[in-house]
Structures are given as C-alpha cells and as structure tokens.
Design a protein around this motif. Structure first.
Motif, PDB file in Angstrom:
ATOM      1  N   ASP A 280      63.739  21.923  33.294  1.00 13.00           N
ATOM      2  CA  ASP A 280      64.811  22.293  34.221  1.00 13.00           C
ATOM      3  C   ASP A 280      65.891  23.136  33.562  1.00 13.00           C
ATOM      4  OD1 ASP A 280      65.875  20.326  32.634  1.00 13.00           O
ATOM      5  OD2 ASP A 280      66.632  19.085  34.289  1.00 13.00           O
ATOM      6  N   LYS A 281      65.681  23.523  32.309  1.00 11.74           N
ATOM      7  CA  LYS A 281      66.549  24.452  31.570  1.00 11.74           C
ATOM      8  C   LYS A 281      67.999  23.981  31.514  1.00 11.74           C
ATOM      9  CE  LYS A 281      67.076  28.787  32.957  1.00 11.74           C
ATOM     10  NZ  LYS A 281      66.810  30.213  33.282  1.00 11.74           N
ATOM     11  N   ASP A 282      68.184  22.685  31.194  1.00 14.25           N
ATOM     12  CA  ASP A 282      69.548  22.179  31.058  1.00 14.25           C
ATOM     13  C   ASP A 282      69.925  21.920  29.605  1.00 14.25           C
ATOM     14  OD1 ASP A 282      68.068  19.932  30.433  1.00 14.25           O
ATOM     15  OD2 ASP A 282      69.109  18.595  31.839  1.00 14.25           O
ATOM     16  N   GLY A 283      69.069  22.363  28.665  1.00 14.42           N
ATOM     17  CA  GLY A 283      69.366  22.189  27.257  1.00 14.42           C
ATOM     18  C   GLY A 283      68.851  20.909  26.651  1.00 14.42           C
ATOM     19  N   HIS A 284      68.177  20.089  27.444  1.00 16.27           N
ATOM     20  CA  HIS A 284      67.595  18.843  26.948  1.00 16.27           C
ATOM     21  C   HIS A 284      66.083  18.876  27.172  1.00 16.27           C
ATOM     22  CE1 HIS A 284      71.520  16.862  26.538  1.00 16.27           C
ATOM     23  NE2 HIS A 284      71.844  17.461  27.672  1.00 16.27           N
ATOM     24  N   ALA A 285      65.328  18.577  26.124  1.00 10.90           N
ATOM     25  CA  ALA A 285      63.886  18.481  26.303  1.00 10.90           C
ATOM     26  C   ALA A 285      63.582  17.289  27.198  1.00 10.90           C
ATOM     27  CB  ALA A 285      63.190  18.305  24.954  1.00 10.90           C
ATOM     28  N   ASP A 286      62.670  17.481  28.129  1.00 10.53           N
ATOM     29  CA  ASP A 286      62.262  16.436  29.050  1.00 10.53           C
ATOM     30  C   ASP A 286      60.940  15.843  28.577  1.00 10.53           C
ATOM     31  OD1 ASP A 286      64.462  17.142  30.835  1.00 10.53           O
ATOM     32  OD2 ASP A 286      63.279  18.928  31.278  1.00 10.53           O
ATOM     33  N   LEU A 287      60.733  14.575  28.862  1.00 11.00           N
ATOM     34  CA  LEU A 287      59.519  13.883  28.464  1.00 11.00           C
ATOM     35  C   LEU A 287      58.552  13.840  29.632  1.00 11.00           C
ATOM     36  CD1 LEU A 287      57.897  12.108  26.449  1.00 11.00           C
ATOM     37  CD2 LEU A 287      59.138  10.126  27.394  1.00 11.00           C
ATOM     38  N   ILE A 288      57.371  14.404  29.426  1.00 13.25           N
ATOM     39  CA  ILE A 288      56.312  14.367  30.440  1.00 13.25           C
ATOM     40  C   ILE A 288      55.229  13.454  29.892  1.00 13.25           C
ATOM     41  CG2 ILE A 288      54.679  15.705  31.807  1.00 13.25           C
ATOM     42  CD1 ILE A 288      57.519  17.508  30.061  1.00 13.25           C
ATOM     43  N   MET A 289      54.905  12.396  30.609  1.00 13.67           N
ATOM     44  CA  MET A 289      54.059  11.352  30.059  1.00 13.67           C
ATOM     45  C   MET A 289      53.020  10.895  31.078  1.00 13.67           C
ATOM     46  SD  MET A 289      55.476   7.861  28.274  1.00 13.67           S
ATOM     47  CE  MET A 289      56.424   7.386  29.733  1.00 13.67           C
ATOM     48  N   ARG A 290      51.796  10.750  30.619  1.00 16.49           N
ATOM     49  CA  ARG A 290      50.782  10.101  31.453  1.00 16.49           C
ATOM     50  C   ARG A 290      50.969   8.592  31.332  1.00 16.49           C
ATOM     51  NH1 ARG A 290      44.293   9.301  30.433  1.00 16.49           N
ATOM     52  NH2 ARG A 290      43.926   8.067  32.305  1.00 16.49           N
ATOM     53  N   THR A 291      51.107   7.923  32.455  1.00 10.76           N
ATOM     54  CA  THR A 291      51.355   6.491  32.436  1.00 10.76           C
ATOM     55  C   THR A 291      50.049   5.701  32.390  1.00 10.76           C
ATOM     56  OG1 THR A 291      51.503   6.475  34.853  1.00 10.76           O
ATOM     57  CG2 THR A 291      53.562   6.685  33.621  1.00 10.76           C
ATOM     58  N   VAL A 292      50.142   4.464  31.908  1.00 13.63           N
ATOM     59  CA  VAL A 292      48.979   3.582  31.789  1.00 13.63           C
ATOM     60  C   VAL A 292      48.882   2.720  33.040  1.00 13.63           C
ATOM     61  CG1 VAL A 292      47.859   1.781  30.422  1.00 13.63           C
ATOM     62  CG2 VAL A 292      49.249   3.538  29.284  1.00 13.63           C
ATOM     63  N   PRO A 293      47.793   2.808  33.790  1.00  9.94           N
ATOM     64  CA  PRO A 293      47.697   2.044  35.041  1.00  9.94           C
ATOM     65  C   PRO A 293      47.649   0.538  34.787  1.00  9.94           C
ATOM     66  CG  PRO A 293      45.584   3.052  34.490  1.00  9.94           C
ATOM     67  CD  PRO A 293      46.588   3.599  33.520  1.00  9.94           C
ATOM     68  N   GLY A 294      48.605  -0.176  35.401  1.00  9.36           N
ATOM     69  CA  GLY A 294      48.638  -1.616  35.252  1.00  9.36           C
ATOM     70  C   GLY A 294      48.944  -2.078  33.848  1.00  9.36           C
ATOM     71  N   ASN A 295      49.397  -1.139  32.995  1.00 11.11           N
ATOM     72  CA  ASN A 295      49.705  -1.453  31.589  1.00 11.11           C
ATOM     73  C   ASN A 295      48.489  -1.986  30.828  1.00 11.11           C
ATOM     74  OD1 ASN A 295      52.314  -0.694  32.215  1.00 11.11           O
ATOM     75  ND2 ASN A 295      53.037  -2.802  32.473  1.00 11.11           N
ATOM     76  N   VAL A 296      47.298  -1.589  31.263  1.00 16.89           N
ATOM     77  CA  VAL A 296      46.054  -2.012  30.620  1.00 16.89           C
ATOM     78  C   VAL A 296      45.310  -0.766  30.149  1.00 16.89           C
ATOM     79  CG1 VAL A 296      43.866  -3.253  30.883  1.00 16.89           C
ATOM     80  CG2 VAL A 296      45.920  -4.063  32.087  1.00 16.89           C
ATOM     81  N   VAL A 297      45.180  -0.587  28.841  1.00 13.73           N
ATOM     82  CA  VAL A 297      44.549   0.627  28.334  1.00 13.73           C
ATOM     83  C   VAL A 297      43.076   0.702  28.717  1.00 13.73           C
ATOM     84  CG1 VAL A 297      46.157   0.929  26.429  1.00 13.73           C
ATOM     85  CG2 VAL A 297      44.142  -0.484  26.093  1.00 13.73           C
ATOM     86  N   GLU A 298      42.454  -0.439  28.954  1.00 15.10           N
ATOM     87  CA  GLU A 298      41.051  -0.417  29.361  1.00 15.10           C
ATOM     88  C   GLU A 298      40.867   0.186  30.749  1.00 15.10           C
ATOM     89  OE1 GLU A 298      39.829  -4.479  28.903  1.00 15.10           O
ATOM     90  OE2 GLU A 298      39.261  -4.193  26.802  1.00 15.10           O
TER      91      GLU A 298
END
Length: 484
Positions: A280-298
């Motif tokens: 968004d060009k506001d001078g701060h790097a933004d974090l783009i992250m793929r989330t883990v479904p149900g917090n279970v890596v399997e």
C-alpha cells in the motif's frame, strides 16, 4: 488423496519462508546491504553478482548429479541483460567448481537454499549457499566477472550454524548485510532453538563483525524466516513461523535493532509461507502469509490455500488491519479447490512500476486441463487500498506464449521470484517447475516473464532447463529454489 513429491509442511531447506526484504531494484547505486533501500515497495533484494545494473538469477538444482555423486546439487546462475535473463551468459556451480571449498558428496544438496546479499561490502552481490554437507554454508563472492571462488563460513565447537534455515537482511541498519540463522541453546533434550544474527561485513576468510542471539524463551524451531522492514525504521525485522509435530504454532515478530533482534509480545496467525512488501506504499513492509488450516500442518496438502495480509505499522504487523485473499476473492483467477495450495510459494516485487509491491503466488498443486498437479502462478497487485484481486493474472504452461506444455506432476509454481532482470525498474517473474521432464525425468525448468506497466507479459519470455545451460540433467530438480 493427492500424492506429494514436494514437502508441504516445513520447507526449511528450500522455500517455506520466501525470505524477502524491502529494497529497490539493484543498480549502480546499490548499497552494501545488497541493494539500495529507498522504498519498501520493491520488496525482494536484487542480486547483481557482476554489478552491471541488471538483476541476476540463481536457480537451484539440489538433486543434480555432480562429479558422479547423486543429489550432490548445483546452482545455475543466469545473468541479466538489457534484454532480460540471458541463458548465453551463465554459470553452473557445484562443489567441484574451481575455488569452491569442499567436494561433491552424495545427498549434500548443495544449493538447497541460497541467500543473495553483498556480504563483504564491495558493491558486488555475493551468494550464500546452503548444503547438507560440510561446509554447511559457503559464500560465493561477486566480482566484475560474476561469482568467483568461495569461502566456507566457520562455526565453533558444537555450533549448528547453517544446519537449518538461513536468511539475509540488515538487522542493525548499518548498511551491511547480516546473516540470520538458528542456533541451539543448551544440550539437553529440552533445550530450545534461538535466532542468531551474524553481523556483516564478512571477510573473505569467513570472519564476521560479531553475532547476537535473541532471547527466544522456549519456542519450537521455526519452519520459516521472512525478513523485511515492517516498522519503517531502516532496520530489517524478522517473522518466524512455527510447528511442532502435526500442529502449527503462532507466528512471531522480531524487531530489528542495533544489538540484534527483540521478540514482540504479539502472536500472529499460524503461517506456513510468507513474503514481505509494501503493497500500500505507506513506508512499512506488509506481511503476506499463507495460513495453516485449523492450525494443523497435516492439513496443508489438502488445503485450497488462503492468504492473509497483515499491514505493517511502526510497532509491527497489524492484527486489526488485515485482508484475506484466496481464489474465490473477486478478480482472482480460478476457484478454491481442495489440494491446490494457493500460496505454497510467495514473492513480492513491483511488477508494473507504480511503486506498490505486488505479490506472486505459486500454486504448484493446481490441476489444469492438461494434468493433475501441473501447477500455476497467480500475480496479485498492490495499490492504495493494499493487495487485492484487481487486475490479477494467472499463468500456466498452457497459457499462450509460455513455452512448453502443462503435464501432470510438473509443479509449475513450486518456486517463484520477482526481480528486474532487464533493468527497466519493473520486476520480472521467475517460475520454477522442479518436476518438469526434459530429456530426463524430473530434470526441472524455469521461466522468466517480463514485467511492464500493464502487468506481466509473455512477450519475450525466457525458459530453460539443465540442457540449455549445459548442466547435469537427470533428476536435477532445476527450479526448486531461487535466491532469497
């Protein structure tokens, strides 16, 4: 149930993290940290090994045969030029190359992870190469003639430097590139893993300017490290994702500072892969992250894939100003399907030159008409409102103008990287397909699509496999990884 030939949980040695850091495109004014930092938009540091103003591409083939040793691994370097990635100007570097310490070893997987920064401060980008053998991390030095010679980075008694994830950035903001890695604290079974910063500049004998270990408390080993200046203070910060056995854990934010990294109390969403860029060009790097479904890596191999954008602030990634994007988001090509893994790989860079960071999304398990798990890539664009589906593009090997043809199990999009290979100040998209079959099975291949004001184009696309580069082909897995 889908079969999986690539790791889908913790790609520590290859890609989970997509380590990206805010910086502008490399050029003659590049700083000692590897590229000049005037805006967070460009995101991924640009590797310029010969300092000619064009970004170069280091493509890993960690399962290539070298010196008769299976899976010894090598790195192919394709140099940039005014016309883009130039396969005629290339190097193929394994542990049999002149000046590179060590010897090829079976299963060493030289190049399983690479980090491009100017580690000695001479204005030429260098390449830190990780392997499973000794030395664990070798720095190949940049020069006017490209990468030449190498130094094994030393480690002390009981030190596990380089045995897990490495990343690069300028943590203390002094203009010199630092190396971030993991180190074991204590020797008993309950000992924890801590983050360590080895401060630059480094010397050609492997010495660094010192190190600092962050006080992590008891945490499980990170599955990824992502580097970028979230707070906008000129010092790179680190985001770590975590998992223990089948369960993921909260993502953590570490603020960069003069003395190293300091852990924030914030506990972010559970993540599997990530990138940083100022969308968004506001001078701060933004974090783009793929989330883990149900917090279970399997669950990851069977997940359609969801991205969460956490916008940067002076105190770190926001937990209130966020956005969720998947293939059902308006404007995003395709549709959510189980097992696609949208966001398996991520990279940020300014494709259209508008000053906003854009994000390339690898989807290596997407099914297309020509085959199951053939793979694809979606290009998302930043803007005043942040990252969205507006103007998004999708590419597969079946897209008109893309050389080759999609086939089942190619995993096109297993690696993605945005970087300006032709010096026009617009990031080009590099895509890896490590299971692509050439004359040999799973020899791998890579493509480079050019950025332009209207977005990515297939005009002038470059593609290559090991045979094009004169490299070992059988089972090489070229395109498993690009430099971080």
């Amino acid at each position: 149930m889908r079969s999986r030939s690539l790791s889908t949980v913790a790609r520590c040695a290859t890609v989970v993290a997509l380590v990206t850091t805010p910086a502008v495109l490399a050029g003659p004014s590049a700083s000692a940290a590897g590229s000049a930092r005037t805006t967070a938009a460009a995101a991924t540091p640009q590797a310029d090994f010969n300092k000619d103003g064009f970004a170069d591409l280091a493509v890993s083939a960690p399962t290539g045969t070298v010196g008769g040793k299976a899976k010894a691994g090598y790195v192919a370097v394709v140099y940039g030029s005014a016309s883009g990635a130039n396969t005629g100007h290339r190097q193929v570097i394994g542990e049999d190359a002149a000046g590179v310490p060590g010897d090829p070893e079976a299963d060493a997987r030289f190049g399983q992870r690479t980090v491009a920064r100017d580690f000695d401060g001479d204005g030429y980008t260098d390449l830190a190469v990780q392997s499973s053998s000794t030395p664990s991390v070798t720095v190949l030095w940049g020069s006017a003639n490209g990468l030449s010679g190498g130094t094994a980075l030393p480690k002390g008694d009981g030190d596990n430097f380089g045995s897990s994830i490495i990343a690069g950035g300028d943590i203390n903001g002094d203009g010199h590139a630092d190396l971030i890695d993991l180190t074991q604290v204590g020797t008993d079974p309950d000992s924890s893993t801590a983050l360590r910063v080895r401060f630059g500049p480094f010397t050609r004998d492997g010495a660094d300017a010192g190190s600092a270990t962050a006080d992590t408390g008891k945490i499980d080993a990170p599955t990824s490290l992502t580097v970028g200046d979230v707070t906008g203070d000129g010092k790179d910060d680190v985001v770590t994702t975590h998992a223990f056995e089948e369960m993921s854990e909260a993502t953590l934010f570490w603020k960069g500072g003069t003395d190293g990294l300091t852990k924030s109390s914030a506990r972010l969403d559970h993540g599997a892969s990530a990138a940083m860029g100022d969308v968004d060009k506001d001078g701060h790097a933004d974090l783009i992250m793929r989330t883990v479904p149900g917090n279970v890596v399997e669950n990851l191999p069977y997940d359609h894939g969801t991205l969460k954008v956490l916008y940067g602030t002076a105190s770190g990634p926001s937990t209130t100003r966020t956005r969720v994007i998947d293939q059902n988001t308006p404007g995003v090509p395709g549709a959510n399907e189980d097992g696609d893994q949208f966001g398996y790989e991520l990279s940020a860079g300014d494709v259209n030159g508008d000053g906003y960071a854009d994000v390339a999304v690898g989807i290596p398990y997407e099914d297309i008409d020509s085959g199951k798990d053939a793979g694809s890539v979606v290009q998302l664009y930043g803007g005043a409102g942040g990252l969205s589906g507006t103007g998004a593009q999708a590419f597969t090997q079946d897209t008109a103008g893309v050389p080759g043809a999609g086939e089942a199990g190619d995993h096109f999009g297993a690696a993605v990287r945005l970087g300006d290979t032709n010096g026009d100040r617009k990031a080009d998209l590099s895509v890896g397909a490590p299971e692509e079959d050439g004359a040999q099975t799973s020899s791998g291949a890579a493509w480079v699509l050019r950025g332009q004001p209207g977005g990515l184009t297939t005009d002038g696309v470059v593609s290559f496999g090991p045979a094009t580069l004169g490299a070992s082909e059988p089972g090489a897995g070229l395109g498993t990884e690009f430099q971080r």
